[in-house]
Design a protein around this motif. Structure first.
Motif, PDB file in Angstrom:
ATOM      1  N   ASP A 310       0.845  -1.089  -0.019  1.00 35.13           N
ATOM      2  CA  ASP A 310       0.037  -0.067   0.028  1.00 35.13           C
ATOM      3  C   ASP A 310       0.977   1.214  -0.094  1.00 35.13           C
ATOM      4  O   ASP A 310       0.459   2.234  -0.595  1.00 35.13           O
ATOM      5  CB  ASP A 310      -0.875   0.010   1.194  1.00 35.13           C
ATOM      6  CG  ASP A 310      -2.310   0.869   0.980  1.00 35.13           C
ATOM      7  OD1 ASP A 310      -2.456   1.505  -0.043  1.00 35.13           O
ATOM      8  OD2 ASP A 310      -2.872   0.865   2.044  1.00 35.13           O
ATOM      9  N   LEU A 311       1.993   1.193   0.618  1.00 39.16           N
ATOM     10  CA  LEU A 311       2.877   2.416   0.900  1.00 39.16           C
ATOM     11  C   LEU A 311       3.799   2.504  -0.194  1.00 39.16           C
ATOM     12  O   LEU A 311       4.837   3.400  -0.118  1.00 39.16           O
ATOM     13  CB  LEU A 311       3.373   2.615   2.061  1.00 39.16           C
ATOM     14  CG  LEU A 311       2.478   2.610   3.355  1.00 39.16           C
ATOM     15  CD1 LEU A 311       3.129   2.734   4.668  1.00 39.16           C
ATOM     16  CD2 LEU A 311       1.400   4.038   3.165  1.00 39.16           C
ATOM     17  N   ARG A 312       4.114   1.550  -1.299  1.00 40.63           N
ATOM     18  CA  ARG A 312       5.283   1.438  -2.179  1.00 40.63           C
ATOM     19  C   ARG A 312       5.373   2.786  -2.798  1.00 40.63           C
ATOM     20  O   ARG A 312       6.661   3.174  -3.129  1.00 40.63           O
ATOM     21  CB  ARG A 312       5.018   0.322  -2.983  1.00 40.63           C
ATOM     22  CG  ARG A 312       5.357  -1.054  -2.709  1.00 40.63           C
ATOM     23  CD  ARG A 312       6.770  -1.327  -2.347  1.00 40.63           C
ATOM     24  NE  ARG A 312       7.211  -2.447  -2.041  1.00 40.63           N
ATOM     25  CZ  ARG A 312       7.779  -3.651  -2.860  1.00 40.63           C
ATOM     26  NH1 ARG A 312       8.060  -3.117  -3.955  1.00 40.63           N
ATOM     27  NH2 ARG A 312       7.949  -4.718  -2.399  1.00 40.63           N
ATOM     28  N   ASP A 313       4.190   3.182  -3.253  1.00 43.47           N
ATOM     29  CA  ASP A 313       4.285   4.574  -3.923  1.00 43.47           C
ATOM     30  C   ASP A 313       3.954   6.072  -3.306  1.00 43.47           C
ATOM     31  O   ASP A 313       4.061   6.993  -3.846  1.00 43.47           O
ATOM     32  CB  ASP A 313       3.332   4.608  -5.232  1.00 43.47           C
ATOM     33  CG  ASP A 313       3.594   3.538  -6.238  1.00 43.47           C
ATOM     34  OD1 ASP A 313       4.586   3.245  -6.370  1.00 43.47           O
ATOM     35  OD2 ASP A 313       2.532   2.809  -6.587  1.00 43.47           O
ATOM     36  N   LEU A 314       4.325   5.822  -2.088  1.00 45.05           N
ATOM     37  CA  LEU A 314       4.109   6.903  -1.269  1.00 45.05           C
ATOM     38  C   LEU A 314       5.300   7.928  -1.665  1.00 45.05           C
ATOM     39  O   LEU A 314       6.558   7.505  -1.720  1.00 45.05           O
ATOM     40  CB  LEU A 314       4.108   6.540   0.213  1.00 45.05           C
ATOM     41  CG  LEU A 314       3.870   7.733   1.207  1.00 45.05           C
ATOM     42  CD1 LEU A 314       2.256   8.143   1.305  1.00 45.05           C
ATOM     43  CD2 LEU A 314       4.135   7.273   2.576  1.00 45.05           C
ATOM     44  N   PRO A 315       4.973   9.197  -1.760  1.00 41.20           N
ATOM     45  CA  PRO A 315       6.130  10.100  -2.446  1.00 41.20           C
ATOM     46  C   PRO A 315       6.880  10.633  -1.115  1.00 41.20           C
ATOM     47  O   PRO A 315       7.447  11.795  -1.265  1.00 41.20           O
ATOM     48  CB  PRO A 315       5.310  11.085  -2.896  1.00 41.20           C
ATOM     49  CG  PRO A 315       3.894  11.313  -2.169  1.00 41.20           C
ATOM     50  CD  PRO A 315       3.582   9.900  -1.724  1.00 41.20           C
ATOM     51  N   ARG A 316       7.246   9.960  -0.241  1.00 44.34           N
ATOM     52  CA  ARG A 316       8.087  10.324   1.080  1.00 44.34           C
ATOM     53  C   ARG A 316       8.537   9.330   1.657  1.00 44.34           C
ATOM     54  O   ARG A 316       8.116   7.860   1.507  1.00 44.34           O
ATOM     55  CB  ARG A 316       7.287  11.303   1.786  1.00 44.34           C
ATOM     56  CG  ARG A 316       6.125  10.669   2.729  1.00 44.34           C
ATOM     57  CD  ARG A 316       5.569  11.654   3.497  1.00 44.34           C
ATOM     58  NE  ARG A 316       4.121  11.514   4.088  1.00 44.34           N
ATOM     59  CZ  ARG A 316       4.134  11.200   5.440  1.00 44.34           C
ATOM     60  NH1 ARG A 316       5.118  11.599   6.032  1.00 44.34           N
ATOM     61  NH2 ARG A 316       2.745  10.907   5.865  1.00 44.34           N
ATOM     62  N   ARG A 317       9.613   9.322   2.323  1.00 46.55           N
ATOM     63  CA  ARG A 317      10.427   8.216   2.812  1.00 46.55           C
ATOM     64  C   ARG A 317       9.596   7.499   4.217  1.00 46.55           C
ATOM     65  O   ARG A 317       9.061   8.197   4.890  1.00 46.55           O
ATOM     66  CB  ARG A 317      11.629   8.343   3.368  1.00 46.55           C
ATOM     67  CG  ARG A 317      12.655   8.748   2.306  1.00 46.55           C
ATOM     68  CD  ARG A 317      13.170   7.822   1.427  1.00 46.55           C
ATOM     69  NE  ARG A 317      13.381   6.487   2.184  1.00 46.55           N
ATOM     70  CZ  ARG A 317      14.444   6.426   2.852  1.00 46.55           C
ATOM     71  NH1 ARG A 317      15.302   7.269   2.812  1.00 46.55           N
ATOM     72  NH2 ARG A 317      14.840   4.898   3.374  1.00 46.55           N
TER      73      ARG A 317
END
Length: 408
Positions: A310-317
């Motif tokens: 779900d978080l693979r493409d989150l635009p932050r670390r």
């Protein structure tokens, strides 16, 4: 139920209440704004048996002293997941941890196989409390704020919500944070404590009052109502189900999965969310460990696999840090379980942003299980202070940010 957690125990002790402006979809920081990292703490309460989760499968002492049902095999019908983490020992994750093993093989995970507190303790209450405050010894000064809350306050951007507990209670690590919520699910919107009656009581208590406490109560009520109104709803007025990223299946992880989904949902909509926490209990396996432990590992693996997708493409670390209060004894007891021990397994994995996880395939020191290496002749010795492992994770996630823990 949503918990309103405010200053001076405004509504219930713990986190301070604040607003989430919108939960409709992915939100992005304003151009030029500082990228805020996200640290998600998963606490395995009860004392997870690190030697069963991550077995030194070909270690002669381990094979001789640990019953087959409570270790991961190198072969047979259900071998453990081989990691190739050490040239000297064949470390294998539990067979139900296949997705986590896959993250390790991708180079996005670090493991400390013998981490724990410097001070020996076999008390769940004491160990969990000390870790919440970031202590290594009971005589160290106790802070008024949990270590994760303190780090989020020092690292975050001053956004409306900087910390989140993905369950209906807070944890010691988040106590004292000024801007946060405890929310186990958003499936039915944001419910006031006590429903309509509770909302009316809070209105009566804070609606016409003056002073900082009343002002905080008014802001909390207005903020939570704004969150609820902002949720996308269907024709029947009910909130629409959360649309996780492709491949993220939270359902098989049950309540744990629902809490992780809430964290992911808020992380996507709130670029200022800096820290989140959630528990997975059931690891105190004094009896019947084999089946109980397998179920817990399966739940952990499914939940974290969904969160990772779900978080693979989150635009932050972002980084997930997984720990327990202590490990368990090398030898099994007569009830088919293991008793409280010393060192356990800490691991972390991450992604997002524009650079890869910098601790990939890092494997901490291993003291071995020979008679002279065991603590008091019965326990895996602590080779890494848990705070050193946590500091390494935080330093990789947020270079230049203040390090957690004031001592140790």
């Amino acid at each position: 139920m949503t918990m309103l957690l405010g200053r001076r125990g405004l509504l219930r002790a713990g986190l301070a209440t604040a607003a989430l402006p919108s939960l409709r979809g992915m939100a992005f920081a304003a151009p030029g704004a500082k990228e805020v990292p996200l640290l998600i703490l998963v606490f395995l309460r009860g004392g997870m048996d690190g030697l069963h989760f991550l077995s030194p499968a070909d270690d002669r002492d381990f094979v001789d002293l640990r019953v087959p049902q409570l270790r991961n095999a190198t072969g047979g019908e259900r071998p453990g997941e081989r990691l190739d983490a050490s040239p000297d020992t064949d470390f294998r994750l539990h067979p139900e941890a296949a997705a986590l093993a896959g993250i390790w093989r991708e180079g996005r995970m670090a493991i400390w196989p013998a981490a724990g507190m410097p001070q020996p303790t076999r008390s769940h209450f004491q160990a969990q409390a000390m870790m919440g405050w970031g202590q290594g010894h009971a005589d160290e000064p106790q802070q008024r704020i949990g270590w994760l809350a303190a780090w989020a306050e020092a690292t975050g951007s001053g956004a409306p919500v900087t910390v989140l507990s993905g369950q209906d209670r807070t944890v010691a690590e988040l106590v004292g944070a000024r801007r946060g919520l405890a929310v186990p699910t958003l499936a039915r919107g944001v419910e006031m404590p006590g429903g309509a009656f509770g909302a009316a009581m809070l209105d009566a208590l804070h609606g016409q009052g003056g002073g900082p406490v009343a002002a905080a109560g008014q802001a909390a009520l207005a903020s939570l109502r704004a969150i609820d109104h902002a949720l996308p709803r269907g024709a029947d007025g009910k909130p629409l189900p959360y649309a996780a990223a492709p491949g993220a299946e939270y359902g098989p992880a049950a309540e744990f999965g629902r809490g992780l989904a809430t964290i992911a949902q808020v992380a996507k909509s709130q670029p200022g969310l800096t820290a989140a926490a959630i528990d997975l209990g059931g690891w105190d396996t004094h009896d019947g460990q084999a089946g109980r432990f397998e179920n817990r590992v399966r739940m952990l693996n499914r939940g974290l696999a969904a969160l990772d997708a779900d978080l693979r493409d989150l635009p932050r670390r972002w980084t997930v840090l997984v720990t327990s209060e202590f490990g368990r004894r090398l030898r099994a007891n007569r009830s088919g379980g293991t008793d409280h021990g010393r060192a356990g397994t800490v691991f972390a994995f991450g992604g997002g942003g524009r650079r890869p996880f910098g601790l990939g395939r890092q494997f901490g020191p291993w003291p071995g299980l020979s008679a002279d290496a065991l603590e008091e002749g019965v326990d895996l010795s602590v080779a890494t202070d848990y705070r050193d492992a946590f500091r390494a994770v935080v330093a990789e996630l947020a270079p230049g940010a203040p390090a957690p823990f004031t001592r140790g």
